[in-house]
Design a protein around this motif. Structure first.
Motif, PDB file in Angstrom:
ATOM      1  N   LEU A   1       0.855  -1.181   0.000  1.00 16.56           N
ATOM      2  CA  LEU A   1       0.000   0.000   0.000  1.00 16.56           C
ATOM      3  C   LEU A   1       0.895   1.235   0.000  1.00 16.56           C
ATOM      4  CD1 LEU A   1      -3.067   0.510   0.096  1.00 16.56           C
ATOM      5  CD2 LEU A   1      -2.832   0.928   2.554  1.00 16.56           C
ATOM      6  N   PHE A   2       0.696   2.092  -0.984  1.00 12.94           N
ATOM      7  CA  PHE A   2       1.481   3.316  -1.143  1.00 12.94           C
ATOM      8  C   PHE A   2       0.572   4.505  -0.827  1.00 12.94           C
ATOM      9  CE2 PHE A   2       2.992   0.047  -3.890  1.00 12.94           C
ATOM     10  CZ  PHE A   2       4.360   0.219  -4.094  1.00 12.94           C
ATOM     11  N   LEU A   3       1.029   5.408   0.010  1.00 13.07           N
ATOM     12  CA  LEU A   3       0.330   6.665   0.233  1.00 13.07           C
ATOM     13  C   LEU A   3       1.320   7.798   0.034  1.00 13.07           C
ATOM     14  CD1 LEU A   3      -1.126   4.546   2.492  1.00 13.07           C
ATOM     15  CD2 LEU A   3      -2.557   6.569   2.697  1.00 13.07           C
ATOM     16  N   PHE A   4       0.931   8.783  -0.770  1.00  9.61           N
ATOM     17  CA  PHE A   4       1.852   9.886  -1.042  1.00  9.61           C
ATOM     18  C   PHE A   4       1.065  11.146  -1.362  1.00  9.61           C
ATOM     19  CE2 PHE A   4       1.039   7.760  -5.062  1.00  9.61           C
ATOM     20  CZ  PHE A   4       0.802   8.803  -5.941  1.00  9.61           C
ATOM     21  N   GLU A   5       1.693  12.290  -1.111  1.00  9.56           N
ATOM     22  CA  GLU A   5       1.085  13.573  -1.442  1.00  9.56           C
ATOM     23  C   GLU A   5       1.345  13.886  -2.909  1.00  9.56           C
ATOM     24  OE1 GLU A   5      -0.866  15.121   0.683  1.00  9.56           O
ATOM     25  OE2 GLU A   5      -0.430  13.572   2.176  1.00  9.56           O
ATOM     26  N   ALA A   6       0.308  14.329  -3.611  1.00  7.69           N
ATOM     27  CA  ALA A   6       0.422  14.555  -5.052  1.00  7.69           C
ATOM     28  C   ALA A   6       0.967  15.932  -5.400  1.00  7.69           C
ATOM     29  CB  ALA A   6      -0.942  14.364  -5.721  1.00  7.69           C
ATOM     30  N   ASP A   7       1.074  16.836  -4.426  1.00  9.78           N
ATOM     31  CA  ASP A   7       1.491  18.213  -4.724  1.00  9.78           C
ATOM     32  C   ASP A   7       2.794  18.299  -5.518  1.00  9.78           C
ATOM     33  OD1 ASP A   7      -0.759  19.124  -3.486  1.00  9.78           O
ATOM     34  OD2 ASP A   7       0.211  19.572  -1.587  1.00  9.78           O
ATOM     35  N   PRO A   8       3.847  17.539  -5.153  1.00  6.06           N
ATOM     36  CA  PRO A   8       5.092  17.641  -5.947  1.00  6.06           C
ATOM     37  C   PRO A   8       4.883  17.277  -7.420  1.00  6.06           C
ATOM     38  CG  PRO A   8       5.531  16.546  -3.862  1.00  6.06           C
ATOM     39  CD  PRO A   8       4.040  16.657  -3.985  1.00  6.06           C
ATOM     40  N   LEU A   9       3.998  16.318  -7.697  1.00  9.54           N
ATOM     41  CA  LEU A   9       3.735  15.929  -9.079  1.00  9.54           C
ATOM     42  C   LEU A   9       2.939  17.005  -9.802  1.00  9.54           C
ATOM     43  CD1 LEU A   9       2.759  12.193  -8.463  1.00  9.54           C
ATOM     44  CD2 LEU A   9       4.966  13.077  -9.204  1.00  9.54           C
ATOM     45  N   MET A  10       1.973  17.598  -9.090  1.00  9.63           N
ATOM     46  CA  MET A  10       1.125  18.607  -9.714  1.00  9.63           C
ATOM     47  C   MET A  10       1.845  19.938  -9.905  1.00  9.63           C
ATOM     48  SD  MET A  10      -1.510  17.172 -10.677  1.00  9.63           S
ATOM     49  CE  MET A  10      -1.678  15.383 -10.580  1.00  9.63           C
ATOM     50  N   ALA A  11       3.095  20.017  -9.457  1.00 16.11           N
ATOM     51  CA  ALA A  11       3.914  21.198  -9.784  1.00 16.11           C
ATOM     52  C   ALA A  11       4.272  21.189 -11.268  1.00 16.11           C
ATOM     53  CB  ALA A  11       5.189  21.220  -8.936  1.00 16.11           C
ATOM     54  N   MET A  12       4.160  20.002 -11.900  1.00 13.09           N
ATOM     55  CA  MET A  12       4.346  19.912 -13.345  1.00 13.09           C
ATOM     56  C   MET A  12       3.111  20.528 -14.012  1.00 13.09           C
ATOM     57  SD  MET A  12       7.250  18.269 -13.690  1.00 13.09           S
ATOM     58  CE  MET A  12       7.784  19.106 -12.202  1.00 13.09           C
ATOM     59  N   ARG A  13       3.291  21.575 -14.764  1.00  8.99           N
ATOM     60  CA  ARG A  13       2.132  22.334 -15.237  1.00  8.99           C
ATOM     61  C   ARG A  13       1.257  21.559 -16.202  1.00  8.99           C
ATOM     62  NH1 ARG A  13       5.384  28.070 -15.659  1.00  8.99           N
ATOM     63  NH2 ARG A  13       5.228  28.585 -13.448  1.00  8.99           N
ATOM     64  N   ASP A  14       1.855  20.675 -16.999  1.00  9.01           N
ATOM     65  CA  ASP A  14       1.007  19.899 -17.906  1.00  9.01           C
ATOM     66  C   ASP A  14       0.176  18.885 -17.129  1.00  9.01           C
ATOM     67  OD1 ASP A  14       3.299  18.512 -17.259  1.00  9.01           O
ATOM     68  OD2 ASP A  14       3.692  17.793 -19.293  1.00  9.01           O
ATOM     69  N   LEU A  15       0.736  18.327 -16.039  1.00  8.13           N
ATOM     70  CA  LEU A  15      -0.048  17.443 -15.182  1.00  8.13           C
ATOM     71  C   LEU A  15      -1.154  18.219 -14.470  1.00  8.13           C
ATOM     72  CD1 LEU A  15       2.360  14.929 -13.383  1.00  8.13           C
ATOM     73  CD2 LEU A  15       0.511  14.414 -14.973  1.00  8.13           C
ATOM     74  N   LYS A  16      -0.803  19.400 -13.979  1.00 11.04           N
ATOM     75  CA  LYS A  16      -1.796  20.232 -13.291  1.00 11.04           C
ATOM     76  C   LYS A  16      -2.969  20.546 -14.218  1.00 11.04           C
ATOM     77  CE  LYS A  16      -0.371  23.606 -10.615  1.00 11.04           C
ATOM     78  NZ  LYS A  16      -0.943  23.323  -9.285  1.00 11.04           N
ATOM     79  N   ALA A  17      -2.668  20.804 -15.482  1.00 11.78           N
ATOM     80  CA  ALA A  17      -3.726  21.123 -16.439  1.00 11.78           C
ATOM     81  C   ALA A  17      -4.655  19.939 -16.661  1.00 11.78           C
ATOM     82  CB  ALA A  17      -3.110  21.565 -17.767  1.00 11.78           C
ATOM     83  N   MET A  18      -4.167  18.728 -16.391  1.00 13.31           N
ATOM     84  CA  MET A  18      -4.988  17.529 -16.572  1.00 13.31           C
ATOM     85  C   MET A  18      -5.451  16.953 -15.242  1.00 13.31           C
ATOM     86  SD  MET A  18      -2.799  15.614 -19.585  1.00 13.31           S
ATOM     87  CE  MET A  18      -4.054  14.367 -19.892  1.00 13.31           C
ATOM     88  N   ALA A  19      -5.325  17.743 -14.161  1.00 15.90           N
ATOM     89  CA  ALA A  19      -5.594  17.246 -12.815  1.00 15.90           C
ATOM     90  C   ALA A  19      -6.993  16.648 -12.680  1.00 15.90           C
ATOM     91  CB  ALA A  19      -5.408  18.372 -11.803  1.00 15.90           C
ATOM     92  N   SER A  20      -7.979  17.261 -13.331  1.00 12.57           N
ATOM     93  CA  SER A  20      -9.354  16.776 -13.182  1.00 12.57           C
ATOM     94  C   SER A  20      -9.500  15.344 -13.692  1.00 12.57           C
ATOM     95  CB  SER A  20     -10.329  17.702 -13.922  1.00 12.57           C
ATOM     96  OG  SER A  20     -10.027  17.760 -15.303  1.00 12.57           O
ATOM     97  N   TYR A  21      -8.675  14.933 -14.657  1.00 10.17           N
ATOM     98  CA  TYR A  21      -8.769  13.586 -15.213  1.00 10.17           C
ATOM     99  C   TYR A  21      -8.125  12.544 -14.298  1.00 10.17           C
ATOM    100  CZ  TYR A  21     -10.062  16.173 -19.375  1.00 10.17           C
ATOM    101  OH  TYR A  21     -10.681  17.019 -20.254  1.00 10.17           O
ATOM    102  N   PHE A  22      -7.310  12.998 -13.352  1.00  9.62           N
ATOM    103  CA  PHE A  22      -6.701  12.072 -12.401  1.00  9.62           C
ATOM    104  C   PHE A  22      -7.506  11.967 -11.115  1.00  9.62           C
ATOM    105  CE2 PHE A  22      -3.001  13.192 -15.069  1.00  9.62           C
ATOM    106  CZ  PHE A  22      -2.564  11.917 -15.389  1.00  9.62           C
ATOM    107  N   HIS A  23      -8.612  12.705 -11.031  1.00  8.40           N
ATOM    108  CA  HIS A  23      -9.465  12.644  -9.841  1.00  8.40           C
ATOM    109  C   HIS A  23     -10.543  11.576 -10.019  1.00  8.40           C
ATOM    110  CE1 HIS A  23      -7.893  15.706  -7.176  1.00  8.40           C
ATOM    111  NE2 HIS A  23      -7.655  16.440  -8.227  1.00  8.40           N
ATOM    112  N   LYS A  24     -10.108  10.418 -10.464  1.00 11.80           N
ATOM    113  CA  LYS A  24     -10.981   9.257 -10.562  1.00 11.80           C
ATOM    114  C   LYS A  24     -10.106   8.028 -10.329  1.00 11.80           C
ATOM    115  CE  LYS A  24     -10.350   8.423 -15.514  1.00 11.80           C
ATOM    116  NZ  LYS A  24     -10.997   8.167 -16.813  1.00 11.80           N
ATOM    117  N   PRO A  25     -10.681   6.927  -9.838  1.00 10.74           N
ATOM    118  CA  PRO A  25      -9.873   5.726  -9.610  1.00 10.74           C
ATOM    119  C   PRO A  25      -9.379   5.128 -10.927  1.00 10.74           C
ATOM    120  CG  PRO A  25     -11.927   5.633  -8.365  1.00 10.74           C
ATOM    121  CD  PRO A  25     -12.060   6.768  -9.336  1.00 10.74           C
TER     122      PRO A  25
END
Length: 305
Positions: free
Chosen positions: A109-133
């Motif tokens: 089981l992995f638990l991690f904060e996503a903030d460091p990844l979402m500092a990538m602007r292209d990932l941030k722009a697609m953040a809504s698509y990662f808010h699903k299982p």
């Protein structure tokens, strides 16, 4: 009197800190779980082969399950997932879920904060698509790749070599890239060449401007003027291209600064509020509680140094 109050606060902090060590650095208050991490890290990985059940809860961390043997059953917002050997389930942050594991099963089981990844602007722009299982079970190259990257992260976590947390996050970043390229191929981020969109350089400049001026009383009008557009056009286009409204982006930036100050310093709440751009302690407390589900003081007790 102040000495008595100080002693009471220290006792409360001591109790909270002791509680977080009783069950693998996990603190549950109602349905909200607070995942704590080792110094200079923001990821935890657990192995278990013990049958157990964890009731409905949510947390700010992304949760990733890799089943090694048998199966693990998850309920994520009323949807059931049976995650069998070799399969991966990714549960987005702030999502209600429960899980159970029977005899003969084992998992990481992995638990991690996503903030460091979402500092990538292209990932941030697609953040809504990662808010699903994501339930990876198709045996595709991408599924195999994600599983390999999780095991690589687990190996780095276990060895604790220099910069192990960064090594883990490099694996997580590659996982998100793999998910985007394999499972979100139909998604197209708004392009700077499309009609009605701002150039990507303008968006990047605006984000830099906000990051440099978040301590000030920054308004939508200020940022729209900097970008050279009307407030209405800027507001609509900024959200379409980044996934965030101006207000939400600014608020998240301020909260991120505040959380870092709460974790790494003992500065008074008034200083933390002002340094992170909130006009008053009252506003800071209200916004922080609405976003994180706890007060800044409680957050410091759980996560602080």
């Amino acid at each position: 009197m102040s000495q008595i109050k100080s002693t009471a606060i220290k006792d409360a902090e001591s109790t909270a800190r002791a509680a977080r060590y009783e069950n693998g650095f996990r603190v549950l208050q109602g349905r909200r779980e607070y995942v704590t991490y080792m110094a200079d890290s923001s990821i935890r990985i657990w192995y278990s082969d013990i049958p157990w059940r964890y009731e409905s809860h949510d947390h700010s961390a992304v949760e990733v399950l890799l089943t090694l043997e048998g199966s693990v059953t998850y309920t994520v917002e009323d949807k059931l997932y049976h995650v069998r050997k070799g399969e991966v389930l990714i549960v987005p942050p702030d999502t209600l879920h429960s899980l159970s594991m029977g005899e003969g099963s084992s998992r990481y089981l992995f638990l991690f904060e996503a903030d460091p990844l979402m500092a990538m602007r292209d990932l941030k722009a697609m953040a809504s698509y990662f808010h699903k299982p994501f339930h990876l079970r198709d045996g595709s190259d991408a599924h195999v790749r994600v599983r390999e990257l999780l095991l690589r992260a687990q190996d780095a976590y276990e060895k604790h070599d220099m910069l192990w947390n960064t090594i883990c996050y490099s694996c997580l970043l590659q996982i998100y890239v793999t998910l985007g390229q394999r499972y979100l191929t139909g998604v197209r981020r708004a392009s700077g060449d499309a009609p009605g969109n701002m150039d990507s350089e303008v968006i990047n400049s605006v984000m830099t401007f906000i990051n440099n001026h978040y301590r000030e009383e920054l308004t939508l009008e200020d940022v729209a003027k900097f970008a050279g557009f009307s407030r209405y056009y800027f507001s609509r286009t900024f959200k379409r291209q980044t996934g965030y409204s101006f207000k939400d982006y600014l608020c998240q930036k301020r909260l991120q600064v505040a959380m870092d100050l709460l974790i790494r310093t003992n500065r008074p709440m008034r200083d933390v509020a002002l340094e992170s751009g909130f006009g008053s302690v009252a506003t800071f407390n209200r916004v922080f509680r609405e976003s994180k589900g706890c007060t800044p003081t409680q957050y410091r007790v759980i996560y602080g140094i």
